[in-house]
Design an enzyme around this catalytic site. Structure first.
Site, PDB file in Angstrom:
ATOM      1  N   LYS A 123       8.340  -1.502  -2.136  1.00 36.32           N
ATOM      2  CA  LYS A 123       7.674  -0.760  -1.064  1.00 36.32           C
ATOM      3  C   LYS A 123       8.708  -0.157  -0.110  1.00 36.32           C
ATOM      4  CE  LYS A 123       4.878   0.696   2.018  1.00 36.32           C
ATOM      5  NZ  LYS A 123       3.594   1.281   2.148  1.00 36.32           N
TER       6      LYS A 123
ATOM      7  N   CYS B 272       5.775   4.266   9.072  1.00 36.08           N
ATOM      8  CA  CYS B 272       6.483   3.509   8.042  1.00 36.08           C
ATOM      9  C   CYS B 272       7.947   3.873   7.796  1.00 36.08           C
ATOM     10  CB  CYS B 272       5.730   3.622   6.721  1.00 36.08           C
ATOM     11  SG  CYS B 272       4.227   2.641   6.731  1.00 36.08           S
TER      12      CYS B 272
ATOM     13  N   GLU C   4       0.848  -1.192   0.000  1.00 38.83           N
ATOM     14  CA  GLU C   4       0.000   0.000   0.000  1.00 38.83           C
ATOM     15  C   GLU C   4       0.882   1.241   0.000  1.00 38.83           C
ATOM     16  OE1 GLU C   4      -3.419   0.124  -0.358  1.00 38.83           O
ATOM     17  OE2 GLU C   4      -2.500   2.026  -0.840  1.00 38.83           O
TER      18      GLU C   4
HETATM   19  C1  UDX Z   1       0.011  -1.794   9.395  1.00 42.62           C
HETATM   20  C2  UDX Z   1       1.531  -1.826   9.375  1.00 42.62           C
HETATM   21  O1  UDX Z   1       2.009  -0.983  10.397  1.00 42.62           O
HETATM   22  C3  UDX Z   1       2.109  -1.395   8.074  1.00 42.62           C
HETATM   23  O2  UDX Z   1       3.448  -1.779   8.011  1.00 42.62           O
HETATM   24  C4  UDX Z   1       1.437  -2.045   6.939  1.00 42.62           C
HETATM   25  O3  UDX Z   1       1.869  -1.476   5.738  1.00 42.62           O
HETATM   26  C5  UDX Z   1      -0.050  -2.063   7.059  1.00 42.62           C
HETATM   27  O4  UDX Z   1      -0.490  -2.482   8.313  1.00 42.62           O
HETATM   28  P1  UDX Z   1      -1.640   0.066  10.121  1.00 42.62           P
HETATM   29  O5  UDX Z   1      -2.892  -0.336   9.445  1.00 42.62           O
HETATM   30  O6  UDX Z   1      -1.364   1.524  10.217  1.00 42.62           O
HETATM   31  O7  UDX Z   1      -0.388  -0.466   9.356  1.00 42.62           O
HETATM   32  O8  UDX Z   1      -1.506  -0.667  11.532  1.00 42.62           O
HETATM   33  P2  UDX Z   1      -2.485  -0.608  12.766  1.00 42.62           P
HETATM   34  O9  UDX Z   1      -3.296   0.644  12.715  1.00 42.62           O
HETATM   35  O10 UDX Z   1      -1.676  -0.938  13.978  1.00 42.62           O
HETATM   36  O11 UDX Z   1      -3.516  -1.800  12.480  1.00 42.62           O
HETATM   37  C6  UDX Z   1      -3.243  -3.150  12.553  1.00 42.62           C
HETATM   38  C7  UDX Z   1      -4.462  -3.870  13.117  1.00 42.62           C
HETATM   39  O12 UDX Z   1      -4.271  -5.282  13.044  1.00 42.62           O
HETATM   40  C8  UDX Z   1      -4.775  -3.554  14.584  1.00 42.62           C
HETATM   41  O13 UDX Z   1      -6.076  -3.048  14.681  1.00 42.62           O
HETATM   42  C9  UDX Z   1      -4.648  -4.910  15.293  1.00 42.62           C
HETATM   43  O14 UDX Z   1      -5.569  -5.076  16.343  1.00 42.62           O
HETATM   44  C10 UDX Z   1      -4.888  -5.878  14.163  1.00 42.62           C
HETATM   45  N1  UDX Z   1      -4.339  -7.228  14.372  1.00 42.62           N
HETATM   46  C11 UDX Z   1      -3.044  -7.408  14.682  1.00 42.62           C
HETATM   47  C12 UDX Z   1      -5.168  -8.345  14.234  1.00 42.62           C
HETATM   48  O15 UDX Z   1      -6.364  -8.207  13.975  1.00 42.62           O
HETATM   49  N2  UDX Z   1      -4.633  -9.594  14.369  1.00 42.62           N
HETATM   50  C13 UDX Z   1      -3.343  -9.798  14.679  1.00 42.62           C
HETATM   51  O16 UDX Z   1      -2.907 -10.936  14.796  1.00 42.62           O
HETATM   52  C14 UDX Z   1      -2.517  -8.661  14.850  1.00 42.62           C
HETATM   53  C1  UDX Z   2       4.299   7.378   3.907  1.00 42.50           C
HETATM   54  C2  UDX Z   2       4.380   7.269   2.374  1.00 42.50           C
HETATM   55  O1  UDX Z   2       4.216   8.571   1.797  1.00 42.50           O
HETATM   56  C3  UDX Z   2       3.323   6.320   1.860  1.00 42.50           C
HETATM   57  O2  UDX Z   2       3.458   6.143   0.456  1.00 42.50           O
HETATM   58  C4  UDX Z   2       3.484   4.974   2.563  1.00 42.50           C
HETATM   59  O3  UDX Z   2       2.473   4.082   2.156  1.00 42.50           O
HETATM   60  C5  UDX Z   2       3.438   5.147   4.070  1.00 42.50           C
HETATM   61  O4  UDX Z   2       4.416   6.090   4.482  1.00 42.50           O
HETATM   62  P1  UDX Z   2       2.794   8.707   5.614  1.00 42.50           P
HETATM   63  O5  UDX Z   2       3.744   8.236   6.656  1.00 42.50           O
HETATM   64  O6  UDX Z   2       1.347   8.576   5.868  1.00 42.50           O
HETATM   65  O7  UDX Z   2       3.065   7.976   4.233  1.00 42.50           O
HETATM   66  O8  UDX Z   2       3.041  10.278   5.390  1.00 42.50           O
HETATM   67  P2  UDX Z   2       3.944  11.180   4.439  1.00 42.50           P
HETATM   68  O9  UDX Z   2       3.065  12.203   3.848  1.00 42.50           O
HETATM   69  O10 UDX Z   2       4.782  10.415   3.535  1.00 42.50           O
HETATM   70  O11 UDX Z   2       4.848  11.949   5.508  1.00 42.50           O
HETATM   71  C6  UDX Z   2       5.802  11.266   6.314  1.00 42.50           C
HETATM   72  C7  UDX Z   2       6.524  12.253   7.200  1.00 42.50           C
HETATM   73  O12 UDX Z   2       7.348  13.112   6.425  1.00 42.50           O
HETATM   74  C8  UDX Z   2       5.614  13.185   7.995  1.00 42.50           C
HETATM   75  O13 UDX Z   2       6.107  13.322   9.308  1.00 42.50           O
HETATM   76  C9  UDX Z   2       5.681  14.486   7.249  1.00 42.50           C
HETATM   77  O14 UDX Z   2       5.422  15.606   8.040  1.00 42.50           O
HETATM   78  C10 UDX Z   2       7.112  14.466   6.755  1.00 42.50           C
HETATM   79  N1  UDX Z   2       7.329  15.310   5.566  1.00 42.50           N
HETATM   80  C11 UDX Z   2       6.732  15.005   4.384  1.00 42.50           C
HETATM   81  C12 UDX Z   2       8.173  16.409   5.648  1.00 42.50           C
HETATM   82  O15 UDX Z   2       8.740  16.710   6.706  1.00 42.50           O
HETATM   83  N2  UDX Z   2       8.380  17.153   4.520  1.00 42.50           N
HETATM   84  C13 UDX Z   2       7.795  16.878   3.324  1.00 42.50           C
HETATM   85  O16 UDX Z   2       8.055  17.607   2.340  1.00 42.50           O
HETATM   86  C14 UDX Z   2       6.940  15.760   3.254  1.00 42.50           C
END
Ligand code: UDX
Ligand code: UDX
Length: 484
Positions: free
Chosen positions: A229, A285, A174
């Site tokens: 990724k 991430c 993603e």
């Molecule tokens: C997660 C990862 O952090 C990221 O690396 C990946 O790209 C996408 O999944 P995110 O959706 O932001 O990202 O994580 P989080 O908000 O923590 O959600 C994960 C969910 O999985 C939680 O709600 C947790 O309860 C659930 N989970 C975890 C299960 O349902 N079963 C499990 O065994 C472990």
């Molecule tokens: C990132 C990637 O963009 C996305 O493709 C991946 O799937 C997950 O990780 P995200 O972490 O949601 O997404 O936010 P992003 O907009 O990329 O920003 C990451 C961090 O960089 C933030 O703390 C943001 O404030 C910072 N940032 C971003 C800067 O400081 N300057 C910039 O110009 C852009």
């Protein structure tokens, strides 16, 4: 052998987090003929996804409520019945968290895959017939192998009555960014599908084709997909460390990082995006994925490459510490018992997510120095800040509007503020850490008289109107501005 399905009718997504929830909501919205069920172990989270009041969804994303409203109850469901949902699914997405390991082999770098493995085992046990398993979580390269071998072990029928199970594993990372998740999902730059089984790849591509132009759907082998990724996030994070390193140089040479960013961004090979200097990158991430890459490089005997990527993280931490040190220095070398209004706690605007937010480290550094922090964020609640700082708030001082007199000799404490003015009352400094829209349009004429003079504004996101701030007599520090 069961013939692989090419038309998907029933999807299960394990993990109702920032990725799983919005991604499945958009798939359900765009493919009304597919039943999409998002399951999670966390009952509270599922209840929140099912709440009638759409402002109570567990993830805040602009536009998400409208998508959920259209699809929920029709073909989008949120449930805790993991086994049943898996058994009915033709396709299972694994979207659980994969945090950096905190102990054991690879501690501090490698991803903790225990939940991914647990999911693979659960799919192996509960799936029926042919199932396409899709890795959505960001994973270390070659994780698909682990998932595949767990699934394979369950493929042999136990007796003649048991129907044979078959599995295909795909990688479909993603790329959505928080705060723009819905528009990123609705019009992605590309969709990446990695795998070896062309029927399964086309089945997944068929879902995306409902709304994504065919030329944007890229097909690769499994390992290229997993590595793409990590590499995409590493490149993006590297750009931020690069511009932040230049910001510090601008500050001492008299250049302005905004002007430099504009000038270099005009080169189409460099491009204009992701060149905003700031307090360092946060989010779930970037750091995790780079550390993963570093671990991978060391594992494969490439220490120079590992060191190269490690520096991106080192510089990011340095930037956060540098800002905390700078605040102390400008406030006459001490912040003990001084009130600082900290504006913005989320790792970026338009999200309530605080994972790896620069605000956490900077706030901790300032608390360590004895500062009293009035923290305001439009979307992050006090409970979350308490968890991140591992320190309870001081509501006694918050109730008393907390002017320097009331703070008295208190040090190293924080409390949540309801708005900017409340936070600024009696403060020696305002420190902006998230680029929320409302911070661009603050009324400095009203704020300045509330503060204890001489007062500072530290703008780590370059969002304020510099002239408006300075015209009130406030002192301004802006990241990357060498003219100050
Ligand atoms: C997660 C990862 O952090 C990221 O690396 C990946 O790209 C996408 O999944 P995110 O959706 O932001 O990202 O994580 P989080 O908000 O923590 O959600 C994960 C969910 O999985 C939680 O709600 C947790 O309860 C659930 N989970 C975890 C299960 O349902 N079963 C499990 O065994 C472990
Ligand atoms: C990132 C990637 O963009 C996305 O493709 C991946 O799937 C997950 O990780 P995200 O972490 O949601 O997404 O936010 P992003 O907009 O990329 O920003 C990451 C961090 O960089 C933030 O703390 C943001 O404030 C910072 N940032 C971003 C800067 O400081 N300057 C910039 O110009 C852009």
């Amino acid at each position: 052998m069961t013939k692989p399905l090419t038309k998907i009718r029933n999807i299960c997504c394990i993990g109702a987090g920032y990725v799983g929830g919005p991604t499945m909501a958009v798939i359900a919205d765009r493919c009304p003929f597919i039943k999409v069920t998002v399951v999670d172990l966390n009952e509270k989270r599922i209840a929140a996804w099912n709440s009638k009041d759409l402002s109570q969804l567990p993830v805040y994303e602009p536009g998400l409520d409208a998508v959920v409203k259209r699809a929920r109850g029709r073909n989008l469901h949120f449930s805790t019945e993991v086994d049943l949902t898996i058994s009915q699914a033709d396709m299972v997405f694994i979207s659980v968290n994969t945090p950096t390991k905190t102990k054991g082999l690879g501690s501090g770098q490698a991803s903790d895959l225990r939940w991914v493995e647990a999911c693979a085992r659960q799919v192996a046990n509960s799936a029926e017939g042919h199932t396409i398993v899709v890795e959505k979580s960001t994973l270390p390269v070659r994780t698909a192998e682990t998932v595949q071998s767990i699934l394979q072990a369950s493929q042999e029928p136990k007796d003649e009555q048991t129907k044979q199970k078959t599995f295909v594993v795909l990688s479909n990372p993603e790329f959505l960014a928080e705060g723009t998740a819905i528009s990123d999902l609705e019009s992605p730059d590309r969709v990446l599908i990695g795998g070896e089984d062309s029927e399964a790849i086309e089945a997944l591509a068929g879902i995306y084709k409902e709304w994504v132009p065919a030329e944007k759907i890229l097909r690769t082998n499994l390992w290229s997909s997993e590595l793409s990724k990590l590499t995409a996030n590493a490149f993006l994070a590297q750009r931020i460390s690069s511009i932040n390193s230049v910001a510090s140089l601008c500050e001492v040479t008299g250049a302005d990082v905004k002007e430099v960013a504009k000038a270099i961004g005009a080169d189409s090979r460099i491009g204009t995006k992701f060149l905003n200097a700031g307090p360092g990158f946060g989010g779930s991430c970037f750091k995790k994925d780079i550390l993963n890459l570093v671990y991978l490089c060391r594992h494969f005997g490439l220490p120079e490459v590992a060191d190269y990527w490690q520096k991106v993280v080192t510089l990011n931490t340095w930037q956060q510490d540098r800002i905390a040190r700078l605040v102390v220095k400008k406030l006459f070398g001490t912040v003990t018992s001084k009130k600082i209004a900290l504006l913005g706690f989320a790792f970026k605007a338009d999200t309530n997510d605080t994972r790896e937010a620069p605000a956490i480290r900077i706030a901790k550094d300032l608390l360590e120095e004895g500062a009293c922090l009035a923290i305001y964020d439009p979307k992050v609640d006090a409970k979350q800040i308490e968890t991140d700082l591992t320190l309870p708030p001081n509501y006694v001082l918050a109730d008393k509007s907390s002017s320097p007199k009331e703070i008295n000799n208190a040090e190293g404490i924080w409390w949540p503020s309801q708005n900017v003015k409340e936070a600024a009352l009696g403060a020696d400094a305002i420190l902006i850490l998230t680029e929320w829209d409302e911070f661009q349009y603050l009324n400095w004429k009203e704020i300045a008289p509330l503060m204890r003079q001489p007062a500072w504004v530290f703008d780590t996101r370059s969002v304020v109107n510099a002239n408006a701030v300075k015209s009130t007599g406030l002192r301004l520090w802006r990241v990357g501005d060498g003219a100050q």
